[in-house]
Design a protein around this motif. Structure first.
Motif, PDB file in Angstrom:
ATOM      1  N   GLY A 159     -72.471  23.358 -95.251  1.00 31.78           N
ATOM      2  CA  GLY A 159     -73.359  24.141 -95.999  1.00 31.78           C
ATOM      3  C   GLY A 159     -72.979  24.663 -97.418  1.00 31.78           C
ATOM      4  O   GLY A 159     -73.671  25.295 -98.042  1.00 31.78           O
ATOM      5  N   THR A 160     -71.937  24.307 -97.739  1.00 28.93           N
ATOM      6  CA  THR A 160     -71.161  24.859 -98.988  1.00 28.93           C
ATOM      7  C   THR A 160     -71.842  24.307-100.026  1.00 28.93           C
ATOM      8  O   THR A 160     -71.932  23.065-100.249  1.00 28.93           O
ATOM      9  N   LYS A 161     -71.849  25.083-101.162  1.00 32.00           N
ATOM     10  CA  LYS A 161     -72.474  24.561-102.381  1.00 32.00           C
ATOM     11  C   LYS A 161     -71.582  24.913-103.610  1.00 32.00           C
ATOM     12  O   LYS A 161     -71.675  24.316-104.509  1.00 32.00           O
ATOM     13  N   ASN A 162     -70.790  26.152-103.477  1.00 30.93           N
ATOM     14  CA  ASN A 162     -69.894  26.511-104.459  1.00 30.93           C
ATOM     15  C   ASN A 162     -68.837  26.680-104.213  1.00 30.93           C
ATOM     16  O   ASN A 162     -68.614  27.380-102.822  1.00 30.93           O
ATOM     17  N   ILE A 163     -67.707  26.260-104.758  1.00 25.18           N
ATOM     18  CA  ILE A 163     -66.277  26.418-103.957  1.00 25.18           C
ATOM     19  C   ILE A 163     -65.460  27.143-105.267  1.00 25.18           C
ATOM     20  O   ILE A 163     -65.572  26.936-106.518  1.00 25.18           O
ATOM     21  N   VAL A 164     -64.131  27.544-104.809  1.00 23.74           N
ATOM     22  CA  VAL A 164     -62.927  27.721-105.572  1.00 23.74           C
ATOM     23  C   VAL A 164     -61.861  27.105-105.266  1.00 23.74           C
ATOM     24  O   VAL A 164     -61.387  26.879-103.955  1.00 23.74           O
ATOM     25  N   MET A 165     -61.189  26.555-106.300  1.00 22.71           N
ATOM     26  CA  MET A 165     -60.304  25.577-106.027  1.00 22.71           C
ATOM     27  C   MET A 165     -58.890  26.353-106.497  1.00 22.71           C
ATOM     28  O   MET A 165     -58.761  26.949-107.485  1.00 22.71           O
TER      29      MET A 165
END
Length: 799
Positions: free
Chosen positions: A328-334
């Motif tokens: 369900g992830t839509k936005n991530i931090v790399m």
């Protein structure tokens, strides 16, 4: 480490060179290859076919008869699968294919010919379990091997990890291809670290607190991601290198690890509690859930990634479960970072967690790749199902961005170390091909080390010698005899003495030499209680049984005896080794002392004290013989107590007033601690003191010419109290200065009902030698009467 040859070919054209030549160059100039494998070669004969017809088997209710085509040829197949229908494209294993160790045959099933077998994902090695035959998409090309369909037509190299543990730049496909290109002198075509990626303006609120706990640390916000499966290229390359495909975001992180050797990590932005990141150290007992579903209690000083005040990852080792990317992830931090290798090694040791990321970090990466890897990650994310992803400007720091390593050397030094004449142009060409910057002036060289090799790898001129040597091939360096003067070696008296003593113990009396660890446990340090305070604890923590440096050789010998007490009747051991004592050189340094310790395990029951005493006397006589063997006849035995010995069986040897040897029977309380069932006779020789005495006296001549007259001997038995020392009477006789007396020693000791309780009968033997005349009966009687009178006058009872 596994490498895909197909992947390497993407960076440099290895296919232009005979494959055997490539393997030979890797083995001779780069590292060792453990294995070369055609990936899933057994599936070459599994092809894609379309089912044209399907009917019930005439003789079996649960079987079906089908006709399938590969586009040019039809096959009749009998199957039990229930999930297939006309028009399906499925994998067909042709006769001769081996699956799970069984060969597929052209055979008859219940009277109907079957020319192969339809395959499930399990049979193709794609899943542990499967419910039916694998169905391909309708547009799948017919008649191709499943190896080609799944991009499995590849050769996998298994590299010996130990041979590249000093080369972090080789722990990736691009790094290995770069090395191969330089060694084979072929072009390097693709540069994934030069990916052209544009950042969106702004940081989306993310901030990074500068920390001394990392060389570099960056994060960036990525919006509009869509979690799905990876494209075939990425999925197959991960699988070929032993990594399971998870989803199109996590797979990019793993792909980068294998492609560039730079670990990255993705957090689910919605699960993060803060917009602030920092690298910090853990507090003792701190804990949080990890990706492997564990929540270990951490010791202090473990390197963590903190999101606000919440730990979200073991830095460089493993991410946290609560911030992991899910469907369900839509936005991530790399995250892209380089941590100190000492901190990552500490984490591995304390947590016992060893991941692919940690393996690379512990080698010592350079921080120059942090931002280029982020650009490459964005490129891969967009290729791998996220074309609309928006990536904002990375935030972070890099403490080592300007670091450079320059090595000054000269051609004469390189030639001398290599043992081969090599020209300056050759040296320059080799180093430049390997990525070094070279500036020359006459025969001097100033060499700038490439960033990917400047951390811990190439730092001194000798490292350049290795680079040149392995590139030209060590086999090309001619073997020549050493040109050197033959000089008399410097004499080492201690080594000479050690060899003599070891030869005596091993060859003359048949003792077995053993070797034990120099590490010991705190309980071992208590055996010789007078030395316990000098024990030196090892700073780099180890298991409890190996936590200090040994202060005695006895515990190791006793443990050896315990292991062998039920296997051999006779156990006679010795060990030459060092002990370590915290004294004399300050609190952090240890004095080293060199000993030979001896152990003899009694052959008799612990209650048979008479026999044990005879064995003890035999070891005492052996030590006396050792001193005579070393030309040191004037040793003196004295009774002195030791805490670890039985009170009535504890002796020392003194020579010129210096204590050289101790001998005793191990106290029963220590025998119980070490679970030794038989009595243990122990001795140790101070080799440094003995060497000093040997140098002073051992080279003196103690030779007496042999007498022309026969030797004589007298025996005298005295009745003593059980606790009386036997040396007293022997020493008393020596004071008489009898000219014919050559030696006196205890021949036997007897205890029993006939001598009375608490008493013992001691038989002394006196060896007599005359150098000017033959003994007469009158002289024998005179000497015998003198000895008897001396005994009576000093309170001894004759027996």
């Amino acid at each position: 480490m596994k490498l895909s040859v197909d992947w390497l070919n993407e960076f440099t054209p290895l296919s232009q060179i005979p494959f055997e030549s490539v393997l030979e160059k890797i083995n001779t100039s780069i590292c060792e290859i453990d294995d070369v494998e055609d990936y899933k070669s057994h599936l070459t004969s599994v092809i894609t076919v379309k089912i044209k017809s399907l009917e019930k088997h005439p003789n079996a209710e649960k079987l079906q008869t089908t006709i399938a085509t590969d586009g040019s040829k039809d096959y009749q197949i009998v199957t039990a699968a229930t999930n297939v229908s006309v028009g399906d494209i499925v994998p067909l294993a042709l006769p001769g294919t081996k699956l799970d160790g069984k060969e597929i045959l052209d055979s008859e099933l219940r009277g109907v010919r079957s020319q192969g077998m339809y395959c499930s994902e399990k049979e193709l090695g794609m899943a542990l379990e499967s419910s039916g035959v694998l169905i391909f998409p309708k547009d799948t090309t017919l008649g191709i091997s499943v190896r080609k369909y799944f991009l499995w037509e590849d050769t996998i190299l298994t590299i010996d990890n130990k041979s590249i543990t000093h080369r972090p730049d080789l722990w990736s496909h691009f790094g290995f291809a770069r090395e191969l290109a330089s060694q084979l002198q072929i072009p390097l075509n693709s540069f994934p670290l030069q990916a052209d990626t544009k950042w969106e303006s702004g940081n989306e609120g993310l901030t990074v607190e500068t920390s001394e706990h990392a060389h570099a640390y960056y994060v960036t916000s990525i919006q509009n991601v869509n979690i799905t499966t990876s494209i075939p290229k990425i999925k197959s390359r991960l699988e070929k290198c032993g990594i399971r495909s998870i989803n199109n975001v996590v797979d990019v992180s793993n792909y980068l690890l294998l492609e560039l050797g730079q670990p990255t990590h993705f957090f689910d932005r919605s699960k993060l509690q803060s917009t602030s990141f920092t690298v910090s150290k853990s507090k003792d007992g701190e804990s949080f859930a990890l990706l492997d579903d564990t929540s270990p209690s951490l010791p202090g000083n473990i390197l963590l990634i903190q999101n606000g005040s919440t730990p979200v990852a073991l830095a460089g080792v493993m991410g946290g479960k609560d911030s992991a990317v899910t469907d369900g992830t839509k936005n991530i931090v790399m995250e892209s970072a380089v941590f100190k290798r000492e901190d990552v090694r500490f984490t591995i040791r304390k947590t016992n967690i060893r991941t692919e990321s940690a393996v690379r970090y512990e080698k010592g990466l350079d921080s120059y790749t942090c931002l280029p890897v982020m650009k490459r990650a964005v490129q891969l994310l967009k290729e791998n199902g996220n074309p609309n992803a928006k990536v904002f400007t990375p935030q972070g720091f890099n403490h080592t961005e300007t670091k450079t390593v320059t090595i000054e050397t000269n051609l004469q030094f390189l030639r001398h170390k290599l043992g081969k004449k090599i020209s300056l142009p050759e040296v320059t060409d080799i180093l430049q091909r390997l990525g070094f910057g070279v500036t020359t002036k006459e025969e001097s060289l100033s060499v700038v080390v490439p960033k990917y090799r400047q951390n811990y790898d190439v730092t001194i001129p000798e490292d350049l010698v290795e680079e040149i040597g392995r590139t030209i091939g060590y086999a090309s360096i001619r073997t020549e005899a050493l040109s050197m003067a033959v000089e008399t070696p410097i004499r080492n008296p201690l080594r000479e003495l050690e060899r003599r003593v070891k030869n005596f113990l091993a060859l003359e009396i048949g003792f077995n030499e053993v070797y034990n660890y120099s590490f010991a446990s705190p309980s071992d340090a208590k055996l010789e209680s007078s030395l316990e305070a000098t024990s030196l604890k090892i700073a780099n923590e180890m298991p409890e049984e190996h936590s200090i440096l040994r202060n005695s050789l006895y515990p190791g010998l006793i443990k050896q005896a315990k292991l062998n007490q039920d296997r051999f009747e006779s156990v006679n051991l010795f060990e030459l080794g060092r002990t370590y004592h915290k004294q004399g050189n300050g609190p952090e340094l240890a004095d080293e002392k060199r000993w030979i310790s001896i152990l003899s395990l009694s052959k008799h029951k612990p209650t048979d004290l008479v026999s044990i005493e005879q064995e003890f006397l035999k070891i005492r006589e052996t030590i006396t013989e050792l001193f005579l063997f070393l030309n040191l006849p004037n040793l003196e035995w004295k009774k002195e107590s030791r805490n670890h010995f039985h009170p009535n069986a504890s002796l020392v040897v003194k020579y010129d007033g210096k204590e050289v040897v101790e001998l005793g029977i191990l106290h029963t309380r220590f025998a119980d601690v070490y679970d030794v069932k038989r009595r243990v006779i122990l001795s140790k020789i101070n080799m440094e003191v003995l060497a000093e005495i040997w140098e002073t006296h051992g080279r003196n001549s103690h030779f007496n010419p042999p007498s022309h007259f026969p030797q004589g001997q007298l025996d005298l038995s005295l009745l003593m109290n059980e606790s009386d020392p036997t040396e007293s009477f022997a020493n008393l006789v020596k004071t008489l200065q009898i000219p014919e007396l050559e030696s006196v020693y205890v021949q036997t000791i007897f205890q029993g009902d006939s001598v009375g309780e608490g008493k013992k009968s001691v038989t002394y033997r006196f060896r007599l030698m005359s150098y000017d005349k033959t003994f007469t009966q009158e002289r024998f009687k005179e000497l015998s009467d003198s000895l008897v009178t001396t005994a009576k006058d000093n309170g001894y009872t004759l027996r």
